[in-house]
Design an enzyme around this catalytic site. Sequence first.
Site, short mmCIF file in Angstrom:
data_model
loop_
_atom_site.label_atom_id
_atom_site.label_comp_id
_atom_site.label_asym_id
_atom_site.label_seq_id
_atom_site.Cartn_x
_atom_site.Cartn_y
_atom_site.Cartn_z
N GLU A 118 9.64 1.57 10.80
CA GLU A 118 10.68 2.57 10.53
C GLU A 118 9.97 3.91 10.59
OE1 GLU A 118 13.74 2.18 10.24
OE2 GLU A 118 14.26 0.37 9.15
N GLU A 143 9.66 16.81 14.33
CA GLU A 143 10.18 16.48 13.00
C GLU A 143 9.57 17.46 12.00
OE1 GLU A 143 8.95 12.70 11.31
OE2 GLU A 143 10.94 12.45 10.45
N LYS A 164 0.88 -1.18 0.00
CA LYS A 164 0.00 0.00 0.00
C LYS A 164 0.91 1.22 0.00
CE LYS A 164 -1.83 3.00 1.98
NZ LYS A 164 -1.61 4.42 1.60
N CYS A 206 13.84 10.92 6.73
CA CYS A 206 13.64 10.51 8.12
C CYS A 206 14.92 10.71 8.94
CB CYS A 206 13.20 9.07 8.18
SG CYS A 206 14.28 8.00 7.23
P1 NAD Z 1 2.49 8.68 7.31
O1 NAD Z 1 2.70 7.94 8.58
O2 NAD Z 1 1.48 9.73 7.26
O3 NAD Z 1 2.12 7.67 6.14
C1 NAD Z 1 2.93 6.56 5.85
C2 NAD Z 1 2.07 5.48 5.24
O4 NAD Z 1 1.13 5.06 6.20
C3 NAD Z 1 1.27 5.94 4.02
O5 NAD Z 1 1.22 4.89 3.08
C4 NAD Z 1 -0.11 6.17 4.61
O6 NAD Z 1 -1.15 6.00 3.67
C5 NAD Z 1 -0.17 5.09 5.65
N1 NAD Z 1 -1.13 5.34 6.73
C6 NAD Z 1 -1.55 6.53 7.22
N2 NAD Z 1 -2.47 6.34 8.19
C7 NAD Z 1 -2.61 5.00 8.32
C8 NAD Z 1 -3.40 4.17 9.17
N3 NAD Z 1 -4.24 4.69 10.07
N4 NAD Z 1 -3.29 2.83 9.03
C9 NAD Z 1 -2.45 2.28 8.12
N5 NAD Z 1 -1.69 3.02 7.29
C10 NAD Z 1 -1.76 4.36 7.39
O7 NAD Z 1 3.94 9.20 6.91
P2 NAD Z 1 4.35 10.03 5.62
O8 NAD Z 1 3.92 11.43 5.84
O9 NAD Z 1 3.93 9.34 4.37
O10 NAD Z 1 5.93 9.89 5.66
C11 NAD Z 1 6.72 10.72 6.41
C12 NAD Z 1 7.14 10.02 7.68
O11 NAD Z 1 7.84 8.81 7.35
C13 NAD Z 1 8.12 10.83 8.48
O12 NAD Z 1 7.78 10.77 9.84
C14 NAD Z 1 9.45 10.12 8.23
O13 NAD Z 1 10.39 10.32 9.22
C15 NAD Z 1 9.04 8.72 8.10
N6 NAD Z 1 10.06 7.94 7.37
C16 NAD Z 1 10.84 7.06 8.08
C17 NAD Z 1 11.84 6.33 7.43
C18 NAD Z 1 12.71 5.35 8.19
O14 NAD Z 1 13.36 4.53 7.56
N7 NAD Z 1 12.77 5.42 9.52
C19 NAD Z 1 12.03 6.49 6.06
C20 NAD Z 1 11.22 7.41 5.37
C21 NAD Z 1 10.23 8.12 6.05
#
Ligand code: NAD
Length: 508
Positions: A274, A409, A198, A309
């Site tokens: 992550e 962040e 997804k 991230c």
């Molecule tokens: P997000 O948490 O909003 O979304 C990530 C994913 O989760 C998306 O596919 C989204 O559709 C899904 N999602 C959202 N709500 C959900 C729910 N209730 N149930 C299941 N899935 C759900 O994050 P984002 O804005 O897409 O990405 C940015 C974040 O990702 C930042 O916090 C960043 O630090 C983190 N990130 C971490 C790493 C790592 O390796 N640690 C790498 C890249 C990004």
Amino acid sequence: MSLTDIESHDRQRWHSVADQARSNLETRLFINGEFCDSVQSRSFATVNPATGETLAKVVKGMPEDIDRAVAAAKAAFRSGCWSRIAPRERMDILYRFADLVDQHAEQLAVLETLDMGKPIGDVVGEDLPAVISTIRFMAEGIDKIEGSVTNTDNDALHMVIREPLGVVGCISPWNYPLLMATWKIAPALAAGNTVVLKPAEQSPLSALRLAELFVRAGGPPGVLNVVNGMGETAGKALALHNDVAKITFTGSTEVGKLILQYAGRSNMKRVALECGGKSPQIFMADLPDLEKAVGAAYNGVFANMGEVCSAGSRLLVERPIYNEFIERFIADGKDAYVPGDPLDPETNMGPLVDRDSQQRVLNMIEGGRREGATLHFGGAAPTGLGKGAYVSPTLFGDVRNDMGIARNEIFGPVASVIPFDGPEEAISIANDTIYGLAAGIWTRDLNKAMRLVKNIEAGVVWINSYEDGDMTQPFGGYKQSGHARDKCLDSLKSYTQGKSAWFRLEPA
Ligand code: NAD
């Protein structure tokens, strides 16, 4: 066209590639080896953040579509068409998959840039090579994962066999759409699992092409499925699904916590997280090369528009070099990243992923000003870039670690410089955060570096460099940055489970 063919494309060429891509976008779900519509025929818009134009209406997967995709993945797993084939056969398919990604680099790169605004030069120079090497590394690992025969009593033989888990649900973010998805699907597939991915709703397009290429490489139908849709519907349905054995998630800490709840409310599936970060880079007064260190500081927080991230967004600078550090940062870093057209290979800073993100980052900058940090440059949206979601690279000095810009962040190009006195205070500031993803240490004193490494609460620590490494290096966090480890052989192993087989031997 492959990576080497497209390295010399200029802006005009990329715009014409983008025009062609726009007229031929695949937006449907990919289930059981083919593109299909959703059960409820719903859709959502995906927008080009550089222009504000709607690129396409993308088919919106709902819980029923997740059910279909999981059923296809479960049937494919049970059939053994992937999980039980000879390791070398699985390897060959994944190598062909990597080759096809390379051969379709032009198409994949332009989708990435149109969808999330990433500079095309970064996609071609960094993201796609990393995607290809991730697939190859995990393929190479397939027959290197070994079970064990334990040293047990003489009348028994005991072995631990490593087996795949079943259906793995992958939920990925938008900041590196292809790469973050590949960090999950490549080891999951290499270990013999089947997958439902997804992608983030802000960047739904490239993953569909990836799945198509997997099938063209010989991946059996149902082994890799992609369902686009909203997190709170499609993502949640995947994480709650009783036929999913593991959810591997990259995204925010907030949603990571929800995923843990979903696992508890459903089938106790494994969860690998992550999540976010607020990573410190510590610059000791005895650092070996100020110019190099400052370069790593601005690259570490301005690259990929700060939407990283592990961005080194807290720059802890020892007081004796504080003024010199700030002066050098302004001199070298102020114009190092210039917001512009992400389809121009000369551009190194695109827009943020959307207007909401732009507004959120600008609000945080405003908060930093109000709390009394010194704004050295940036701090606003650049002018002359139309409706693009741009934010200028921004430097704050005199930041205290209790300010919002040091605690939250930002996920934008905003650097916060925090002065400190001595290693003890550096450690205390560095660890004063809920996150623990990465850290940088700059010193020529090995003893001091080692003490800092031992005391810093972070999953990845770089010494006299930042954002360095290769596929052997585990990537993942401490604390609320999550607990998974991507890349590396341990990642591949984490998509397997051990089965103990105990043979009682007949008397001789
Ligand atoms: P997000 O948490 O909003 O979304 C990530 C994913 O989760 C998306 O596919 C989204 O559709 C899904 N999602 C959202 N709500 C959900 C729910 N209730 N149930 C299941 N899935 C759900 O994050 P984002 O804005 O897409 O990405 C940015 C974040 O990702 C930042 O916090 C960043 O630090 C983190 N990130 C971490 C790493 C790592 O390796 N640690 C790498 C890249 C990004």
